[in-house]
Design a protein around this motif. Structure first.
Motif, short mmCIF file in Angstrom:
data_model
loop_
_atom_site.label_atom_id
_atom_site.label_comp_id
_atom_site.label_asym_id
_atom_site.label_seq_id
_atom_site.Cartn_x
_atom_site.Cartn_y
_atom_site.Cartn_z
N GLY A 226 6.43 8.74 40.14
CA GLY A 226 7.26 7.52 40.78
C GLY A 226 8.68 7.86 40.94
N HIS A 227 9.02 8.77 40.03
CA HIS A 227 10.51 9.03 40.01
C HIS A 227 10.64 10.11 41.31
N ARG B 258 14.79 14.38 39.04
CA ARG B 258 14.45 15.02 37.47
C ARG B 258 14.16 13.94 36.63
N VAL B 259 12.87 13.83 35.77
CA VAL B 259 12.73 13.04 34.83
C VAL B 259 13.21 13.69 33.38
N THR B 260 14.20 13.04 32.82
CA THR B 260 15.17 13.31 31.70
C THR B 260 14.77 12.79 30.39
N TYR C 115 17.47 11.64 36.92
CA TYR C 115 18.86 11.72 37.49
C TYR C 115 18.68 12.93 38.42
N ARG C 116 19.53 13.05 39.54
CA ARG C 116 19.78 14.20 40.30
C ARG C 116 21.34 14.28 40.60
N VAL D 146 26.18 12.04 40.40
CA VAL D 146 25.10 11.86 39.60
C VAL D 146 24.19 10.47 40.02
N ASN D 147 22.99 10.63 40.58
CA ASN D 147 22.21 9.25 41.19
C ASN D 147 21.13 9.35 40.04
N GLY D 148 21.07 8.24 39.50
CA GLY D 148 19.78 8.10 38.40
C GLY D 148 18.96 6.87 38.74
N GLU D 149 17.95 6.92 37.95
CA GLU D 149 17.02 5.56 38.04
C GLU D 149 16.41 5.68 36.92
#
Length: 186
Positions: free
Chosen positions: A132-133, A136-138, A154-155, A170-173
């Motif tokens: 669902g991301h 990149r899962v971090t 984030y990317r 940085v765009n993160g979720e």
């Protein structure tokens, strides 16, 4: 020849229950010749010291009974008291970069940059694939009650409008997963 002599002396000292002398002889062995038998004797002398070549992540369960390590795409789960390997888990395609135990130590979460996985430690099976991301899962982490899991990604995106700009933002979720249903909660 020197290595073989020291290894034989170490083996003999070990059979005589002289741990200190065994350790001394093992330490005299040149590093470039240290083989499986050398490592076995070293572990026997110093069982509290672990060696995990190439390891990039480590996590210990809240109760201290389990240790998880990763080498590239494989997770290994160990019993800390017996040093027994309980599971060797493989489902990642790239290097695992984060791992976390659930508060009750029944689950292990991992992420590799492309996806996250929740493992059932009773049998080593995949309980949930975190899909669902959009980037990149971090990171992964369990809620204190163990019913939810947060995963972060984030990317980096170019911030400058000029061609060849080296400025990035940085765009993160963050996604919160309900572990009972396997669905995204928020």
């Amino acid at each position: 020849k020197v290595f073989t002599t020291y290894l034989q002396l170490a083996r003999s000292a070990w059979q005589d229950d002289d741990v200190e002398l065994t350790g001394y002889y093992l330490n005299q062995c040149p590093p470039q010749f240290r083989n499986r038998e050398w490592h076995y004797l070293k572990r026997e002398c110093y069982p509290h010291v672990g060696s995990f070549e190439g390891m990039n992540c480590v996590a210990i369960s809240r109760d201290g009974n389990l240790l998880a390590t990763t080498v590239d795409t494989v997770l290994k789960v160990w019993n800390t008291k017996s040093r027994e390997l309980l599971h060797s888990l493989s489902a990642h395609e790239t290097v695992v970069n984060r791992i976390a135990f659930s508060p009750d130590s029944k689950l292990l979460a991992s992420c590799d940059g492309r996806k996250g996985i929740v493992w059932n430690l009773a049998d080593g099976s995949v309980k949930l694939a975190l899909e669902g991301h959009t980037c990149r899962v971090t990171d992964v982490d369990f809620s204190p009650d163990g019913r939810r899991l947060a995963s972060a990604s984030y990317r980096r995106v170019p911030a400058g409008k000029e061609r060849g700009s080296t400025k990035y933002s940085v765009n993160g979720e963050v996604i919160i997963w309900d572990l009972l249903t396997g669905k995204v909660e928020r």
